[in-house]
Write an enzyme that holds these catalytic residues in place. Structure first.
Site, PDB file in Angstrom:
ATOM      1  CG  ASN A   7      -5.320   3.419   4.716  1.00 30.95           C
ATOM      2  OD1 ASN A   7      -6.181   3.901   3.972  1.00 30.95           O
ATOM      3  ND2 ASN A   7      -4.031   3.461   4.434  1.00 30.95           N
ATOM      4  NE  ARG A  91      -3.822   7.594   3.926  1.00 34.95           N
ATOM      5  CZ  ARG A  91      -3.595   7.131   2.703  1.00 34.95           C
ATOM      6  NH1 ARG A  91      -3.984   5.922   2.377  1.00 34.95           N
ATOM      7  NH2 ARG A  91      -2.983   7.882   1.827  1.00 34.95           N
ATOM      8  CG  HIS A 180       2.340  10.537   0.356  1.00 41.15           C
ATOM      9  ND1 HIS A 180       3.001  10.728  -0.845  1.00 41.15           N
ATOM     10  CD2 HIS A 180       1.694   9.362   0.253  1.00 41.15           C
ATOM     11  CE1 HIS A 180       2.764   9.705  -1.644  1.00 41.15           C
ATOM     12  NE2 HIS A 180       1.974   8.861  -0.997  1.00 41.15           N
ATOM     13  NE  ARG A 241      -1.097   7.531  -8.143  1.00 42.82           N
ATOM     14  CZ  ARG A 241      -0.979   7.654  -6.831  1.00 42.82           C
ATOM     15  NH1 ARG A 241      -0.313   8.676  -6.308  1.00 42.82           N
ATOM     16  NH2 ARG A 241      -1.522   6.788  -6.027  1.00 42.82           N
ATOM     17  CG  PHE A 285      12.000   1.315  -7.572  1.00 42.65           C
ATOM     18  CD1 PHE A 285      10.691   1.671  -7.836  1.00 42.65           C
ATOM     19  CD2 PHE A 285      13.014   2.176  -7.957  1.00 42.65           C
ATOM     20  CE1 PHE A 285      10.389   2.873  -8.466  1.00 42.65           C
ATOM     21  CE2 PHE A 285      12.727   3.383  -8.579  1.00 42.65           C
ATOM     22  CZ  PHE A 285      11.416   3.735  -8.832  1.00 42.65           C
ATOM     23  CG  ASN A 336      13.096  -1.116   1.956  1.00 38.59           C
ATOM     24  OD1 ASN A 336      13.704  -1.512   2.939  1.00 38.59           O
ATOM     25  ND2 ASN A 336      11.812  -0.828   1.968  1.00 38.59           N
ATOM     26  CD  GLU A 385       1.637   7.008   5.282  1.00 38.13           C
ATOM     27  OE1 GLU A 385       2.068   6.006   4.677  1.00 38.13           O
ATOM     28  OE2 GLU A 385       0.897   7.846   4.758  1.00 38.13           O
TER      29      GLU A 385
HETATM   30  P1  AMP Z   1       5.182   1.750  -0.291  1.00 33.54           P
HETATM   31  O1  AMP Z   1       4.126   2.333  -1.197  1.00 33.54           O
HETATM   32  O2  AMP Z   1       5.825   2.771   0.601  1.00 33.54           O
HETATM   33  O3  AMP Z   1       4.725   0.520   0.447  1.00 33.54           O
HETATM   34  O4  AMP Z   1       6.367   1.260  -1.260  1.00 33.54           O
HETATM   35  C1  AMP Z   1       6.208   0.140  -2.103  1.00 33.54           C
HETATM   36  C2  AMP Z   1       7.334   0.096  -3.116  1.00 33.54           C
HETATM   37  O5  AMP Z   1       8.610   0.088  -2.447  1.00 33.54           O
HETATM   38  C3  AMP Z   1       7.343  -1.162  -3.960  1.00 33.54           C
HETATM   39  O6  AMP Z   1       6.504  -1.064  -5.069  1.00 33.54           O
HETATM   40  C4  AMP Z   1       8.793  -1.238  -4.383  1.00 33.54           C
HETATM   41  O7  AMP Z   1       8.965  -0.476  -5.576  1.00 33.54           O
HETATM   42  C5  AMP Z   1       9.568  -0.572  -3.265  1.00 33.54           C
HETATM   43  N1  AMP Z   1      10.322  -1.511  -2.455  1.00 33.54           N
HETATM   44  C6  AMP Z   1       9.914  -2.240  -1.408  1.00 33.54           C
HETATM   45  N2  AMP Z   1      10.923  -3.012  -0.929  1.00 33.54           N
HETATM   46  C7  AMP Z   1      12.011  -2.749  -1.691  1.00 33.54           C
HETATM   47  C8  AMP Z   1      13.366  -3.222  -1.712  1.00 33.54           C
HETATM   48  N3  AMP Z   1      13.805  -4.119  -0.829  1.00 33.54           N
HETATM   49  N4  AMP Z   1      14.186  -2.733  -2.664  1.00 33.54           N
HETATM   50  C9  AMP Z   1      13.747  -1.814  -3.556  1.00 33.54           C
HETATM   51  N5  AMP Z   1      12.496  -1.337  -3.586  1.00 33.54           N
HETATM   52  C10 AMP Z   1      11.636  -1.785  -2.673  1.00 33.54           C
END
Ligand code: AMP
Length: 397
Positions: A7, A91, A180, A241, A285, A336, A385
């Site tokens: 990727n 990807r 996605h 975004r 988050f 999560n 993915e």
């Molecule tokens: P991704 O783009 O799917 O890797 O998601 C990344 C985002 O998931 C991070 O910026 C966080 O906002 C959120 N995230 C990851 N781990 C947690 C967690 N344990 N609790 C809440 N949000 C999470």
């Protein structure tokens, strides 16, 4: 067969080597700051520790050379030589209308991907550099392109057309493409399997809530609508975004702040979303949730606005599907953040949805979080993915 999944971004490169028999990764990692000072490669062999090595990477060819060296070296490598890598899956962000499915890479395919560069000027050229670098170093290994947009190509015209002059579609192919797709396809199919339901006779809504976020409506195994558009800026509020907004806001901000159009778009892409809404507190988050619990009003505003937008999209896709059997949450936040799932599902009582908070607070695997008497199944399905790309690659080679 061992399949290398690549990727490739403009200055980074994520990789995973997957054994297609066990469908488990045997090594994975990330090259960062390619073409800049301070390039670094992270490499983790299965069962081993993560190694972080600083090494100059003036270009992607050097990054891929280092990846291949890490995979084959005597101490922490996982294969003896490159012959043990049977195929490479790449990807690719944008396949335009040309690619409705994955395809084996040859010169014609590369030329067709190049033609989509206009639609994803930040991503596709980087993806192509990754392909080029791999072909140089592994000229005999078959390679497959897996497109983020492909799963959404089944959308009907009424879902992908914008209310713009038709000639813009004819001249420039301005339409909704969606992104996605690999995740939406994997999660929807896997959820049906996990739930023991017939994928080809099911109405599903998939909420991919990561740093980038999108929702899709999947009917009988085919995507019928999705929230991202010509670019990944449309739809949900995301980490940084903006998602949907009144298009007139762009000129308004440009005039008030004395900015060019591309400067405003940079704000919409990189400084908005929950990051901007929370007063530049964080796009993560975990930070927003703790600030919200400590009483930070803007963190609460960001969380509430985010979840409200997700709930509104679910509502509109229930209309698009004329009902819904399963709603899935996936990606970093979807997997999560129980608080987000609770806040979204609070809007969905009218569908007869009720959430089992004990299940909702569990982490890790595929899980049903709705109660037994909920009229719609709500599930958490971790996305994968890389595995989806490896499966597509295996199927074609
Ligand atoms: P991704 O783009 O799917 O890797 O998601 C990344 C985002 O998931 C991070 O910026 C966080 O906002 C959120 N995230 C990851 N781990 C947690 C967690 N344990 N609790 C809440 N949000 C999470």
């Amino acid at each position: 067969m061992n399949i290398l999944v690549i990727n490739c971004g403009s200055s980074s490169l994520k990789f995973q080597l997957i054994d297609s028999d066990t469908e488990k990764w045997i090594a994975k990692g990330l090259c960062e700051r390619i073409g800049m000072e301070g390039s670094v490669i992270n490499y983790t062999p299965v069962g081993g520790d993560k190694e972080v090595t600083k090494s100059p990477m003036p270009d992607h060819t050097e990054a891929i050379r280092l990846v291949l060296e890490a995979l084959t070296n005597d101490k922490t490598g996982v294969v003896k030589n490159l012959d043990e890598i049977g195929a490479v899956g790449h990807r690719i962000v944008h396949g335009g209308e040309r690619f409705a499915s994955s395809t084996v890479i040859d010169d014609k395919v590369i030329a067709a991907i190049k033609e989509c560069n206009d639609l994803a000027p930040l991503h596709n050229p980087a993806n192509l550099i990754g392909i080029d670098a791999c072909r140089k170093l592994m000229p005999k290994t078959p390679m497959v392109a897996v497109f983020d947009t492909a799963f959404h190509q089944t959308m009907p015209e009424k879902a992908y057309m914008y209310g713009l002059p038709y000639r813009y579609y004819e001249k420039y192919k301005i339409r909704r493409y969606g992104f996605h797709g690999t995740s939406h396809a994997y999660v929807s199919a896997h959820a049906a399997e996990f739930l023991g339901l017939d994928y080809n006779n099911l109405k599903m809504i998939v909420c991919h809530l990561g740093n980038g976020a999108s929702v899709s409506a999947v009917k009988n195994g085919k995507c019928v609508d999705t929230s991202m558009g010509l670019t990944p800026l449309e739809g949900l509020i995301m980490g940084t975004r903006s998602g949907d907004l009144d298009p007139a806001i762009i000129e308004f901000i440009a005039n008030k702040e004395n900015m060019t159009l591309s400067e405003v778009l940079n704000v919409l892409n990189k400084k908005s979303g929950v990051y901007g809404l929370s007063g530049d507190l964080s796009s993560d988050f975990r930070d927003l949730e703790s600030a919200h619990l400590e009483g930070n009003k803007l963190a609460t505003l960001a969380l509430e606005t985010y979840c409200y937008r997700v709930a509104k999209y679910i509502g509109s896709y229930v209309a698009a599907l004329n009902g819904v059997d399963v709603i899935c949450f996936t990606a970093g936040i979807g997997e999560n953040a129980p608080i987000v799932r609770t806040m979204v599902c609070e809007y969905l009582g009218y569908l007869g949805i009720s959430i089992d908070e004990t299940e909702n607070n569990k982490r890790g695997d595929d899980n049903i979080i709705s109660t037994k008497d909920s009229k719609v199944i709500v599930a958490v399905i971790p996305t994968n993915e890389e595995l989806a790309i490896a499966r597509e690659t295996l199927a074609l080679v």
